[in-house]
Each structure stands twice: as C-alpha cells, then as structure tokens.
Design a protein around this motif. Structure first.
Motif, PDB file in Angstrom:
ATOM      1  N   THR A   1      31.698  18.822  18.329  1.00  0.00           N
ATOM      2  CA  THR A   1      31.024  18.345  19.404  1.00  0.00           C
ATOM      3  C   THR A   1      31.415  17.261  20.066  1.00  0.00           C
ATOM      4  O   THR A   1      31.380  16.837  21.147  1.00  0.00           O
ATOM      5  CB  THR A   1      29.372  18.038  18.936  1.00  0.00           C
ATOM      6  OG1 THR A   1      29.122  19.322  18.298  1.00  0.00           O
ATOM      7  CG2 THR A   1      28.297  17.775  20.067  1.00  0.00           C
ATOM      8  N   VAL A   2      31.924  16.260  19.268  1.00  0.00           N
ATOM      9  CA  VAL A   2      32.408  15.044  19.956  1.00  0.00           C
ATOM     10  C   VAL A   2      33.539  15.281  20.526  1.00  0.00           C
ATOM     11  O   VAL A   2      34.093  14.771  21.524  1.00  0.00           O
ATOM     12  CB  VAL A   2      32.768  13.895  18.367  1.00  0.00           C
ATOM     13  CG1 VAL A   2      33.750  12.921  18.951  1.00  0.00           C
ATOM     14  CG2 VAL A   2      31.414  13.650  17.919  1.00  0.00           C
ATOM     15  N   THR A   3      34.545  16.394  19.955  1.00  0.00           N
ATOM     16  CA  THR A   3      35.645  16.668  20.704  1.00  0.00           C
ATOM     17  C   THR A   3      35.571  17.318  21.765  1.00  0.00           C
ATOM     18  O   THR A   3      36.090  17.160  22.976  1.00  0.00           O
ATOM     19  CB  THR A   3      36.370  17.815  19.913  1.00  0.00           C
ATOM     20  OG1 THR A   3      36.676  17.471  18.442  1.00  0.00           O
ATOM     21  CG2 THR A   3      37.567  18.154  20.442  1.00  0.00           C
ATOM     22  N   ALA A   4      34.299  18.252  22.044  1.00  0.00           N
ATOM     23  CA  ALA A   4      34.099  18.588  23.473  1.00  0.00           C
ATOM     24  C   ALA A   4      33.732  17.439  24.219  1.00  0.00           C
ATOM     25  O   ALA A   4      33.987  17.572  25.608  1.00  0.00           O
ATOM     26  CB  ALA A   4      32.680  19.419  23.293  1.00  0.00           C
ATOM     27  N   GLY A   5      32.967  16.363  23.866  1.00  0.00           N
ATOM     28  CA  GLY A   5      32.692  15.146  24.755  1.00  0.00           C
ATOM     29  C   GLY A   5      34.055  14.567  25.142  1.00  0.00           C
ATOM     30  O   GLY A   5      34.111  14.202  26.430  1.00  0.00           O
ATOM     31  N   LEU A   6      34.874  14.529  24.392  1.00  0.00           N
ATOM     32  CA  LEU A   6      36.231  13.931  24.734  1.00  0.00           C
ATOM     33  C   LEU A   6      36.998  14.760  25.587  1.00  0.00           C
ATOM     34  O   LEU A   6      37.651  13.929  26.511  1.00  0.00           O
ATOM     35  CB  LEU A   6      37.259  13.720  23.332  1.00  0.00           C
ATOM     36  CG  LEU A   6      36.605  12.706  22.444  1.00  0.00           C
ATOM     37  CD1 LEU A   6      37.601  12.687  20.927  1.00  0.00           C
ATOM     38  CD2 LEU A   6      36.325  11.397  22.901  1.00  0.00           C
TER      39      LEU A   6
END
Length: 338
Positions: free
Chosen positions: A203-208
């Motif tokens: 999920t953090v990767t999607a935001g990045l």
C-alpha cells in the motif's frame, strides 16, 4: 485527433464517458458491499465497511485519473473573434483542460445564443503522431477561432513546445499511475491473507508510485510558462483538481500503509483479529507454535496426550513384545531339551 462533443461540458467540469463508466462501476461495487453489510455479525461490521469503501475509493480515483481531463486547466471570459476572416465578436468563456491523454478545449457563449448561433463547443484533442494533419482537419471543419488558437499552441511547430511537455509527461504519469493500480490490486489480495506486513508495504508502494506520477506531470511547471492571449485577456495553465486529488490519495495510501505496518509490528494478534484473519477465540489463543522444522497445531497438541506419555507407551509396547518373544523362545528350547 480532434473530436467534437466527445465529452460533455457541465459548467466548468469535463465528464468523459469513460470516466462516467469507471465511476458507475465502482458505485455498483460499493452498493453491493453495502447491501451485504447487515449479514456481518459483531462490532467489526463498521470497520469492515470502512475498509471496503476506502479501498474502493482509492481504486476508483486511480482509474478515474487516467481519463480525467483536469490535471491542468485554464480559462478566461472575454470578447473574442468568433470565426476566421470575420469581424464578428462574441462574448464567450474559453476553457482549456489538460489530461494525461490529451486536451479538451471548450467555448461557451455568454449568453449561449448569439448572432443566431448556439455557442457551446467542447472539442477533444488526443496525443497522436499526426497532430498537424488533425489540426488541418479542424481548420477544414470551420471550428471557432479561439478553439483553433488554443489547439495551435499544442501543435508540433508551436514555439511554446506544449505538445512535447504535456505528451511525454502525461505518458510517464499514466504509466506510473497504472503501476500504482497494480499495487492496489496486490494489496487487496494480501489484506485477505495473514500477511498484513506485506499488505501495508505494498500500500505504501502504491502511494509512492502516485507521487512519482505527480512529479512527472509537475515537471512541466519548471519550464517557462506559455501565455494564451485571447482578445484583450490572457491566461496560463495551472494545476487542476485531478492533480490535487491524486496528491491527497497518494498521501492517504502512504499513511494507511504505514499505520498497518506499525500496528502489525506492535499488535500482531489484535490486527489479525480486526482484519478477520484469526480463527475463533477458543481456537486462537495458541494458534501456532513454531518449531525447528515447521509449525505445530496447538489445538491438536491440546487434544492429544503429552509426548512423554506417548514415548512411555511406545517403549512399554516394545518391552512387552520382547517379553512375549522371550517366553516363546524359552518354551521352544524346553521342548527341544525334552
């Protein structure tokens, strides 16, 4: 390249048919989950619904941003020349809406009916490799002069270079946004498995990736701005609602993913229970016990006799078997002696 009335102007916003399709699909999915929500028992119903709605919102925003034409926008209301080689002047509002795949140019009269004509145009120009030919076709169709003027600014021969700025930045932004959508799909799969740590990281990767998309599109702001002069008025493009919506969604993905990672590290059992990944409470107190070669089911161990009893039972069985064999051997020996 150009399409007349390919999107519908609703006040100052552009609604593309593909965008409306995406919104309707996600609304139907959200409605379906709302309908089945009463079948969920316990206090987790509200949390489950919030999680589903939040996930659907993020996915809908990522897809809708691909078709939105409001990443950058500009507009002005002025007295403009309506047609080429004509001195007729009309009062109209000229708008420019830039998306990842092209631009929309709108012209709306104030009032709409002037000089016995309805002035309400909405023309879409897509990024293609034949912009000059498409611009020539727009000239042959006799579109109003303000629309042709804005479209000429995005032609390959324009000194502003807007075509190369927005086309390439839009391609990179679209590619990274699709990557963020893939991460969102993978995160939803991982959230349904007992691997919340990896789900939070994805999920953090999607935001990045959404931040990378924003950085790619915002790179055009570092170049000298191109001024559009219409009559006695002028305007410049500015970042639109889609850009800020993508920024907010990226921050939301990053915060949610970081919270999941932190809480899973600090309170793993409670997180599994909240995400409905654990079994019933009477079976979950000693869910698994790690061993040297794998995992042992604690429920099976509780229902089975201790290992010491098992080993004692096995050894007793072996001893009794040896005793019986010795007895038989003794009897055979005695018979032979006799």
């Amino acid at each position: 390249m150009s399409e007349l009335h390919s999107a519908h102007a609703f006040y100052n916003h552009i609604f593309d048919p593909d965008l409306l399709t995406v919104i309707l699909v996600f609304l139907v999915l959200a409605s379906a989950f709302v309908i089945i929500a009463p079948g969920i028992r316990g206090k987790l119903r509200i949390f489950w619904m919030s999680r589903i709605i939040l996930s659907l919102f993020i996915g809908a925003v990522i897809i809708a941003l691909q078709f939105s034409r409001d990443w950058a926008s500009a507009g002005v209301e002025a007295n403009v020349t309506y047609k080429s080689f004509s001195s007729a002047v009309v009062r109209a509002e000229l708008g420019l809406h830039v998306g990842l795949s092209g631009i929309d140019v709108t012209l709306r009269g104030n009032p709409v009916v002037q000089r016995n004509e309805t002035i309400n145009y909405n023309v879409a120009f897509h990024w293609t490799d034949s912009l000059e030919q498409d611009y020539a076709e727009a000239l042959e169709r006799g579109l109003p002069s303000p629309i042709l003027y804005v479209a000429e600014k995005f032609s390959p021969g324009s000194p502003c270079g807007l075509l190369y700025q927005y086309r390439f930045s839009g391609r990179y932004a679209s590619a990274t946004m699709w990557t963020a959508f893939c991460c969102w799909l993978l995160a939803n799969i991982l959230f349904s498995m007992p691997v919340l740590l990896y789900a939070g990281c994805v999920t953090v990767t999607a935001g990045l990736f959404m931040f990378l998309s924003l950085a790619s599109f915002a790179a055009t702001r570092s170049l000298p701005p191109c001024v559009f002069a219409v009559g006695s008025a002028s305007f410049q493009t500015r970042l639109g609602c889609s850009f800020w919506l993508a920024l907010g969604t990226g921050v939301l993905c990053t915060v949610v993913g970081a919270l999941v990672v932190i809480l899973d590290y600090m309170l793993p059992k409670k997180m599994r229970k909240v995400f409905s990944l654990a079994m019933d409470e009477d079976e979950d107190e000693g869910d698994v016990i790690s061993g040297a070669g794998g995992y042992l089911n604690s429920t099976f161990l509780r229902s089975s006799p201790p290992l010491e009893i098992l080993s004692f039972t096995v050894s007793s069985a072996k001893f009794s078997r040896k005793s019986k064999m010795n007895d038989k051997t003794g009897k055979i020996t005695e018979g032979c002696v006799k």
